[in-house]
Each structure stands twice: as C-alpha cells, then as structure tokens.
Design an enzyme around this catalytic site. Structure first.
Site: not given
Length: 239
Positions: A39, A66, A68, A70-71, A75, A126, A217
């Site tokens: 990712k 990743d 995300k 949003h527009d 676009t 999350t 991690r």
C-alpha cells in the site's frame, strides 16, 4: 465484481508508511511479492510520486494506491483514470463523496484501457471515535455510519470498502460475498496498538469476513519482516 472466495493471491497488504522512497525500496528488497501486496499512501506518494508506484509494479508487486480521492465527480474520475494507467491493483475513494462521485470513478476505471484495478470506498476512518463523528455532524456509532456508507458504495457499483475488521461480519452478512472488505487496524496479538482505535488480529479479521488485511508497523518495523509475513500468512491460511 469478483467473489471473495475466488480472489487469489496474498491477503496481506503491507502499508509502506515511510517518509522517503529509499527506505520503502530498502524494505521492499527484503520481501517477496508472492507473500504480500503493498500500500502506497499520501505521504509517500507525495514525496516519491508515480515513479515509485511504477517501480513497485515492475518488481512484481500488486499496489494499493491509498489516496482516498474526494472531490467533484469529474475530478475524481480523471484522477482514477490516471491512477489506472500506473498499473495499480487497487485504489480508493471516499464514500462521503456521494453516489455520483463513486459512479463516475467506477466508470473511469472500467474505461481506462489498462488492467482494470479494484475500486474501493473509504467509509469511516479507523481512528475515528463516536465522539469525533458527532463533532463533524455524523450521528450514530462508527458501525452504523459504516453500514450506511457501505450500502451506498455497493449500490454505486464500487467493488468494496475499507472498514474496520470489527464491522466485517456485519458487512459480509449484509452485502454478500461479492463485495471486498479491506481492513486496516490489524495487529498481531503481540504488536502495539499505536494510533488505531478499532483493531483486530489477522486470524480474527479473516474469520469475521475480511478480504484483505492492511498491516504496517508490525511488519515494516520487524527485524525479520519476511518471517513475520510467513507467520501471519500461515495463521490466516488455516481460517
């Protein structure tokens, strides 16, 4: 969409949350693309750009981009079309962008002319608690908001959603097997919680219905990341 039961390949997606490309590539040199997917998030993409994604793809890794998106619908559609041309395996958008935006994104990846990537929608982060959701005007629990947004994403033709593993069993029952559930906040029992609030072990997440597990991690900070991957893959392979 592809049935979850028919999805092949590694189910662990390693989050490359590194501040620079060299560190990410050094880590990638220690693992095998048959054991995981990767990712690339906003920080690393902003620093290293499309070239890093293309390098990872060339090394044989499936890449989850990743960002995300949003527009406005046009676009987001153009951004998804551009991401498709990088050869990514999966990308995501925000379900809060609404039906028209999600439909435009779906149409863009379907007509990109490249290998058709999976398109999934982010429901509720999350890291968000019910109190934080209330502060931004979303009433109800995180789980209630996730279910509502996941239903909207499915009706818009999106392939799946990013959700907490704690919502996986509910979403799997409600939305069926032809819907991908990609779950961050996954921690082996011995790992630190860090900044995730709604977490679950890999075994429990798969048993709950998760399709793919995003883990950062506990793998990237391990002395033997390949060994950790082998342990996780062995554990979830028995589910």
């Amino acid at each position: 969409m592809t049935s979850v039961e028919n999805q092949m390949g590694p189910r662990v997606v390693v989050a490359l949350d590194y501040p620079e490309a060299k560190q990410a590539l050094d880590f990638v040199g220690r693992i095998d693309p048959t054991q995981c997917r990767l990712k690339v998030g906003k920080e690393l993409f902003t620093l290293a750009g499309p070239q890093l994604v293309e390098t990872l793809v060339a090394k044989g890794f499936d890449v989850f981009l990743d960002l995300k998106f949003h527009d406005i619908p046009n676009t987001v559609a153009n951004a998804c079309r551009a991401a498709s041309k990088l050869g990514v395996w999966m990308m995501n958008i925000h379900a809060l962008g609404g039906r028209r935006m999600m439909e435009a994104a779906r149409e863009a990846v379907e007509t990109s002319g490249s290998r058709r990537p999976h398109l999934i929608a982010v429901t509720i982060l999350t890291s968000h608690s019910e109190e934080e959701l209330g502060e931004i005007g979303l009433s109800g629990s995180p789980a209630e908001n996730v279910v509502r947004l996941a239903n909207l994403a499915q009706s818009a033709g999106v392939d799946g959603v990013v959700c907490s593993a704690q919502e996986s069993s509910v979403l799997r029952a409600e939305l069926g097997n032809d819907f991908m559930l990609v779950t961050p906040g996954i921690r082996p029992a011995s790992a630190a919680v860090n900044d995730q609030k709604r977490i679950m072990t890999p075994e429990d997440a798969i048993a709950a219905g998760s399709s793919y597990l995003v883990i950062g991690r506990p793998i990237t900070a391990a002395e033997d990341p390949a060994g950790v991957l082998l342990t996780i893959n062995s554990a979830i392979g028995a589910i």
